[in-house]
Design a protein around this motif. Sequence first.
Motif, PDB file in Angstrom:
ATOM      1  N   ASP A 207      12.237  -6.056  11.481  1.00 16.54           N
ATOM      2  CA  ASP A 207      11.377  -5.039  10.886  1.00 16.54           C
ATOM      3  C   ASP A 207      11.996  -3.659  11.021  1.00 16.54           C
ATOM      4  O   ASP A 207      12.532  -3.291  12.065  1.00 16.54           O
ATOM      5  CB  ASP A 207      10.013  -5.018  11.579  1.00 16.54           C
ATOM      6  CG  ASP A 207       9.236  -6.297  11.333  1.00 16.54           C
ATOM      7  OD1 ASP A 207       9.658  -7.056  10.448  1.00 16.54           O
ATOM      8  OD2 ASP A 207       8.233  -6.505  12.029  1.00 16.54           O
ATOM      9  N   ALA A 208      11.900  -2.878   9.958  1.00 16.07           N
ATOM     10  CA  ALA A 208      12.328  -1.486  10.025  1.00 16.07           C
ATOM     11  C   ALA A 208      11.368  -0.734  10.928  1.00 16.07           C
ATOM     12  O   ALA A 208      10.177  -1.002  10.944  1.00 16.07           O
ATOM     13  CB  ALA A 208      12.321  -0.864   8.634  1.00 16.07           C
TER      14      ALA A 208
ATOM     15  N   MET B 132      -0.135  -0.153  11.426  1.00 16.21           N
ATOM     16  CA  MET B 132       0.567   0.568  10.375  1.00 16.21           C
ATOM     17  C   MET B 132       1.165  -0.407   9.360  1.00 16.21           C
ATOM     18  O   MET B 132       1.141  -0.160   8.151  1.00 16.21           O
ATOM     19  CB  MET B 132       1.653   1.457  10.976  1.00 16.21           C
ATOM     20  CG  MET B 132       1.102   2.538  11.900  1.00 16.21           C
ATOM     21  SD  MET B 132       2.391   3.527  12.680  1.00 16.21           S
ATOM     22  CE  MET B 132       2.973   4.463  11.263  1.00 16.21           C
ATOM     23  N   ARG B 133       1.688  -1.521   9.851  1.00 14.81           N
ATOM     24  CA  ARG B 133       2.242  -2.527   8.934  1.00 14.81           C
ATOM     25  C   ARG B 133       1.149  -3.116   8.051  1.00 14.81           C
ATOM     26  O   ARG B 133       1.352  -3.338   6.851  1.00 14.81           O
ATOM     27  CB  ARG B 133       2.926  -3.630   9.735  1.00 14.81           C
ATOM     28  CG  ARG B 133       4.189  -3.193  10.452  1.00 14.81           C
ATOM     29  CD  ARG B 133       4.670  -4.276  11.397  1.00 14.81           C
ATOM     30  NE  ARG B 133       5.887  -3.871  12.090  1.00 14.81           N
ATOM     31  CZ  ARG B 133       6.331  -4.457  13.192  1.00 14.81           C
ATOM     32  NH1 ARG B 133       5.636  -5.454  13.736  1.00 14.81           N
ATOM     33  NH2 ARG B 133       7.446  -4.043  13.763  1.00 14.81           N
TER      34      ARG B 133
ATOM     35  N   LEU C  56       7.100 -13.514  -0.479  1.00 14.37           N
ATOM     36  CA  LEU C  56       6.964 -12.842   0.807  1.00 14.37           C
ATOM     37  C   LEU C  56       8.193 -12.014   1.153  1.00 14.37           C
ATOM     38  O   LEU C  56       8.077 -10.935   1.739  1.00 14.37           O
ATOM     39  CB  LEU C  56       6.697 -13.868   1.910  1.00 14.37           C
ATOM     40  CG  LEU C  56       5.417 -14.706   1.766  1.00 14.37           C
ATOM     41  CD1 LEU C  56       5.239 -15.588   2.991  1.00 14.37           C
ATOM     42  CD2 LEU C  56       4.199 -13.815   1.573  1.00 14.37           C
ATOM     43  N   SER C  57       9.366 -12.507   0.810  1.00 17.08           N
ATOM     44  CA  SER C  57      10.580 -11.762   1.115  1.00 17.08           C
ATOM     45  C   SER C  57      10.617 -10.442   0.356  1.00 17.08           C
ATOM     46  O   SER C  57      11.019  -9.406   0.890  1.00 17.08           O
ATOM     47  CB  SER C  57      11.822 -12.599   0.775  1.00 17.08           C
ATOM     48  OG  SER C  57      11.890 -13.749   1.582  1.00 17.08           O
TER      49      SER C  57
ATOM     50  N   ARG D 108       9.803  -4.472   0.300  1.00 15.17           N
ATOM     51  CA  ARG D 108       9.121  -3.298  -0.245  1.00 15.17           C
ATOM     52  C   ARG D 108       8.406  -2.493   0.842  1.00 15.17           C
ATOM     53  O   ARG D 108       8.334  -1.266   0.745  1.00 15.17           O
ATOM     54  CB  ARG D 108       8.128  -3.732  -1.320  1.00 15.17           C
ATOM     55  CG  ARG D 108       8.769  -4.357  -2.551  1.00 15.17           C
ATOM     56  CD  ARG D 108       9.419  -3.306  -3.429  1.00 15.17           C
ATOM     57  NE  ARG D 108       8.443  -2.383  -3.958  1.00 15.17           N
ATOM     58  CZ  ARG D 108       7.708  -2.595  -5.047  1.00 15.17           C
ATOM     59  NH1 ARG D 108       7.856  -3.734  -5.730  1.00 15.17           N
ATOM     60  NH2 ARG D 108       6.851  -1.707  -5.482  1.00 15.17           N
ATOM     61  N   ILE D 109       7.867  -3.160   1.848  1.00 12.50           N
ATOM     62  CA  ILE D 109       7.087  -2.434   2.862  1.00 12.50           C
ATOM     63  C   ILE D 109       7.843  -2.266   4.177  1.00 12.50           C
ATOM     64  O   ILE D 109       7.326  -1.670   5.117  1.00 12.50           O
ATOM     65  CB  ILE D 109       5.713  -3.098   3.111  1.00 12.50           C
ATOM     66  CG1 ILE D 109       5.859  -4.448   3.815  1.00 12.50           C
ATOM     67  CG2 ILE D 109       4.939  -3.250   1.810  1.00 12.50           C
ATOM     68  CD1 ILE D 109       4.536  -5.046   4.254  1.00 12.50           C
ATOM     69  N   GLY D 110       9.069  -2.813   4.252  1.00 13.17           N
ATOM     70  CA  GLY D 110       9.902  -2.563   5.413  1.00 13.17           C
ATOM     71  C   GLY D 110       9.635  -3.438   6.612  1.00 13.17           C
ATOM     72  O   GLY D 110       9.866  -3.017   7.749  1.00 13.17           O
ATOM     73  N   VAL D 111       9.162  -4.683   6.387  1.00 12.94           N
ATOM     74  CA  VAL D 111       9.005  -5.647   7.477  1.00 12.94           C
ATOM     75  C   VAL D 111       9.604  -6.977   7.038  1.00 12.94           C
ATOM     76  O   VAL D 111       9.959  -7.155   5.876  1.00 12.94           O
ATOM     77  CB  VAL D 111       7.518  -5.835   7.879  1.00 12.94           C
ATOM     78  CG1 VAL D 111       6.900  -4.520   8.307  1.00 12.94           C
ATOM     79  CG2 VAL D 111       6.723  -6.446   6.741  1.00 12.94           C
TER      80      VAL D 111
END
Length: 284
Positions: free
Chosen positions: A16-17, A30-31, A48-49, A54-57
């Motif tokens: 995860d970013a 937050m995620r 899912l990938s 797109r959301i950084g996880v």
Amino acid sequence: MTKAAPDTDRADGAADAPDTAQAGLVTPVMRALKLLRFVADGGSTANLSEVGRRIGVNRVTVMRLIETLQFEGVLEPLAQGGHRLGLGFLTLAATALAGEDHLATARRVLTRVTGETGLSSYLTVLDGANVRYLLCETPALPLVSNIRAGSRVTAHLTAPGRALLAHLSGERRRALLGPEPLAAVTAQSARTYAALDAQLAADRDAGCAWSQDGFEAGIDACAAAVLDSHGRPLAALSVAGPRTLVGTDTRTRERTARAVKSGAADLAVLLTDSPAFLAAAERG
């Protein structure tokens, strides 16, 4: 003793970013909010990938978030795949909004925008050939503008007025403003419809209207229209302040424009019940 595997998915390439370096914030929350915003904006959860990218996880985290939010009724699955916001989320939002009138809700957005920019923020509506200032939120600084809640100013002379006029037809603008020459207060004021139409086209392309000394000497302003689902202007959100605070560098002005556009977009969602908002505006 075997160590627990980290929450990563090697097939997706990265963990995860980092969400934030600020202590005290709850990263899983937050995620989850990032995922909800993604879905609310029309994003599909079928891949899912791709959602994770797109959301950084990572993909595994996305899967766990979806399972948890679906269990809580915040997301619900679609027959064709993917998810939409669930009834649990919608009823929570409706309950929250039911406790506030439209102007009180709008003021919360103005308070945020003022906090982000350090400038006075305003909510305005068209009132014939004028803009009427419904709300004003000011920072903890000496007032530098004569504009107050309740003020009425000829629409095309102000940044919020231009932001609103830019989303009307040329015929509608002419019906509101009357024959040429148009009223003027500075050398920047458009005196003809040809000049005004060119000005409004540039405002519309930029997504906001900027005014430098356009109505009050030494005062700069930035405004964006609050549009309904059909692209019609409901209101305008603007900020204004002395140029020493507004700044002249590109980065500062871009940051201000982003805050104004974001606030206007939030108001467009919050004020979707336009008849009720306009009634509240009349009472205001």
